[in-house]
Design an enzyme around this catalytic site. Structure first.
Site, PDB file in Angstrom:
ATOM      1  N   ARG A 130       0.683  -1.254   0.015  1.00 13.97           N
ATOM      2  CA  ARG A 130      -0.065  -0.096   0.007  1.00 13.97           C
ATOM      3  C   ARG A 130       0.961   1.468  -0.121  1.00 13.97           C
ATOM      4  O   ARG A 130       2.129   1.341   0.107  1.00 13.97           O
ATOM      5  CB  ARG A 130      -0.813   0.004   1.321  1.00 13.97           C
ATOM      6  CG  ARG A 130      -0.064  -0.399   2.583  1.00 13.97           C
ATOM      7  CD  ARG A 130      -0.962  -0.042   3.704  1.00 13.97           C
ATOM      8  NE  ARG A 130      -2.174  -0.764   3.839  1.00 13.97           N
ATOM      9  CZ  ARG A 130      -1.936  -1.883   4.380  1.00 13.97           C
ATOM     10  NH1 ARG A 130      -1.152  -2.592   5.000  1.00 13.97           N
ATOM     11  NH2 ARG A 130      -3.338  -2.757   4.547  1.00 13.97           N
ATOM     12  N   ASP A 170       5.384  -7.612   2.410  1.00 15.92           N
ATOM     13  CA  ASP A 170       4.748  -6.644   3.425  1.00 15.92           C
ATOM     14  C   ASP A 170       4.301  -7.707   4.466  1.00 15.92           C
ATOM     15  O   ASP A 170       4.102  -8.720   4.401  1.00 15.92           O
ATOM     16  CB  ASP A 170       3.586  -5.928   2.704  1.00 15.92           C
ATOM     17  CG  ASP A 170       3.105  -4.766   3.511  1.00 15.92           C
ATOM     18  OD1 ASP A 170       3.253  -3.827   3.104  1.00 15.92           O
ATOM     19  OD2 ASP A 170       2.410  -5.137   4.667  1.00 15.92           O
ATOM     20  N   ASP A 222       8.396 -10.066   7.076  1.00 16.06           N
ATOM     21  CA  ASP A 222       8.797  -9.307   8.246  1.00 16.06           C
ATOM     22  C   ASP A 222      10.240  -8.852   8.324  1.00 16.06           C
ATOM     23  O   ASP A 222      11.004  -9.584   8.244  1.00 16.06           O
ATOM     24  CB  ASP A 222       8.666 -10.442   9.341  1.00 16.06           C
ATOM     25  CG  ASP A 222       8.558  -9.710  10.709  1.00 16.06           C
ATOM     26  OD1 ASP A 222       9.165  -8.368  10.846  1.00 16.06           O
ATOM     27  OD2 ASP A 222       8.612 -10.315  11.530  1.00 16.06           O
ATOM     28  N   VAL A 223      10.327  -7.331   7.885  1.00 16.12           N
ATOM     29  CA  VAL A 223      11.586  -6.901   7.917  1.00 16.12           C
ATOM     30  C   VAL A 223      12.421  -6.968   9.013  1.00 16.12           C
ATOM     31  O   VAL A 223      13.667  -6.613   8.989  1.00 16.12           O
ATOM     32  CB  VAL A 223      11.435  -5.586   7.401  1.00 16.12           C
ATOM     33  CG1 VAL A 223      10.939  -5.405   6.045  1.00 16.12           C
ATOM     34  CG2 VAL A 223      10.791  -4.745   8.454  1.00 16.12           C
ATOM     35  N   TYR A 232       9.860   8.564  16.087  1.00 15.44           N
ATOM     36  CA  TYR A 232      10.080   8.471  14.445  1.00 15.44           C
ATOM     37  C   TYR A 232      10.894   9.257  13.909  1.00 15.44           C
ATOM     38  O   TYR A 232      11.682   8.873  13.119  1.00 15.44           O
ATOM     39  CB  TYR A 232       8.519   8.730  14.079  1.00 15.44           C
ATOM     40  CG  TYR A 232       8.314   8.848  12.589  1.00 15.44           C
ATOM     41  CD1 TYR A 232       8.075   7.693  11.892  1.00 15.44           C
ATOM     42  CD2 TYR A 232       8.522  10.139  11.865  1.00 15.44           C
ATOM     43  CE1 TYR A 232       7.887   7.732  10.306  1.00 15.44           C
ATOM     44  CE2 TYR A 232       8.517   9.992  10.567  1.00 15.44           C
ATOM     45  CZ  TYR A 232       8.380   8.973   9.897  1.00 15.44           C
ATOM     46  OH  TYR A 232       8.051   9.059   8.318  1.00 15.44           O
ATOM     47  N   LYS A 282      14.433   8.053  11.685  1.00 14.37           N
ATOM     48  CA  LYS A 282      14.659   8.592  10.345  1.00 14.37           C
ATOM     49  C   LYS A 282      15.913   9.386  10.315  1.00 14.37           C
ATOM     50  O   LYS A 282      16.692   9.374   9.214  1.00 14.37           O
ATOM     51  CB  LYS A 282      13.566   9.321   9.727  1.00 14.37           C
ATOM     52  CG  LYS A 282      12.130   8.899   9.587  1.00 14.37           C
ATOM     53  CD  LYS A 282      12.303   7.481   8.777  1.00 14.37           C
ATOM     54  CE  LYS A 282      10.992   6.700   8.455  1.00 14.37           C
ATOM     55  NZ  LYS A 282      11.046   5.761   7.544  1.00 14.37           N
ATOM     56  N   THR A 338      -1.035   9.346   2.364  1.00 12.88           N
ATOM     57  CA  THR A 338      -1.379   7.857   2.345  1.00 12.88           C
ATOM     58  C   THR A 338      -1.911   7.565   3.945  1.00 12.88           C
ATOM     59  O   THR A 338      -2.016   8.601   4.541  1.00 12.88           O
ATOM     60  CB  THR A 338       0.261   7.192   2.564  1.00 12.88           C
ATOM     61  OG1 THR A 338       0.835   7.491   3.601  1.00 12.88           O
ATOM     62  CG2 THR A 338       0.657   7.405   0.979  1.00 12.88           C
TER      63      THR A 338
END
Length: 277
Positions: free
Chosen positions: A19, A40, A62-63, A154, A158, A189
């Protein structure tokens, strides 16, 4: 070489590809002839997206799990071919004050947004180095160049992605493997649902981020900020004295955008999904 010629036939892997920015990027690259593999954690949605767009490969990924990531890339290379480009796009952005953030959520943000990027880069890089070519593109954020109340963890994640990517670029200079970061502004999104864009800087569309990725693959460079206006503002603010930069950010609404001004009802479905509620 034209854009289509430089992308046609490349095997591109996109994490978080079911997505949002990941899917928009997959669609844009497929139109240019790339061979697309999306992974994903949402198995149902990744299968729906993969089937709807007839991508070459799609599966649950699953990263944060080395076995899952390794098996996924092994399967892509067996089914589609050697990986030319890895786009580490998977990421989550829960909002709120740090004191209200559970340790479970803190670890989840760091595991997906940082460890997942490091893990994917490490596994893919070993394969690319052996072939003497490849490109790793990490989706960071303009939040990685600034600080926004309500996004402390977050933001930290990043900032880490930017530092990590820049370091790899120097560490593996001359190997034939390129490294790039993409820094989107707030994007329309599900991740950005219920949040208003800063004054004077409209939110980006996922297709704009996808277009930036296409340009990076065509002509690799270290960073791409999207949108141009938001990117220019980010660079400008970082040139100002700290107090002036902070004041400018507050005047544009950054102090409240991810806290008191969030539309909790519009954001509820996303927050529940990424928090595992």
């Amino acid at each position: 070489m034209s854009k289509i010629e430089s992308i046609r036939g490349k095997v591109v892997v996109i994490t978080g590809g079911a997505r949002g920015i990941g899917l928009a990027t997959a669609v844009a690259l497929e139109k240019l002839g790339a061979l697309i593999a999306i992974g994903d954690i949402d198995e149902k949605t990744v299968k729906e997206s993969g089937t709807d767009h007839d991508f070459e490969y799609y599966a649950r990924l699953d990263v944060t799990d080395i076995q899952s990531f390794t098996t996924f890339l092994d399967d892509v290379e067996r089914e589609v071919g050697p990986i030319d480009v890895l786009i580490n796009n998977a990421g989550i952005m829960p909002t709120g004050r740090l004191v209200d953030e559970t340790d479970q959520i803190t670890r989840r943000i760091l595991d997906i947004n940082i460890y997942g990027v490091i893990l994917g880069s490490k596994i893919a890089l070993a394969r690319m180095l052996a072939r003497g070519k490849g490109h790793i593109i990490n989706i960071a954020s303009l939040a990685g160049e600034t600080h926004i109340p309500g996004l402390a963890t977050y933001n930290a994640s990043k900032h880490a992605v930017l530092g990590f990517t820049d370091t790899l670029r120097e560490e593996y200079r001359g190997t034939g493997v390129a490294f790039s970061s993409v820094l989107p502004t707030l994007t329309n999104t599900e991740l950005g649902s219920g949040v208003a864009a800063p004054k004077g800087l409209p939110a980006a569309e996922p297709e704009e981020i996808a277009a930036a990725v296409v340009r990076l693959i065509t002509k690799p460079r270290p960073k791409a900020r999207v949108t141009r206006a938001a990117g220019a503002m980010s660079v400008f603010v970082n040139l100002l004295p700290q107090s002036a930069g902070d004041a400018l950010g507050r005047s544009m609404g950054s102090g409240r955008a991810f806290l008191d001004d969030v539309d909790a009802e519009k954001r509820r479905a996303y927050e529940e999904r990424v928090r595992g509620d």
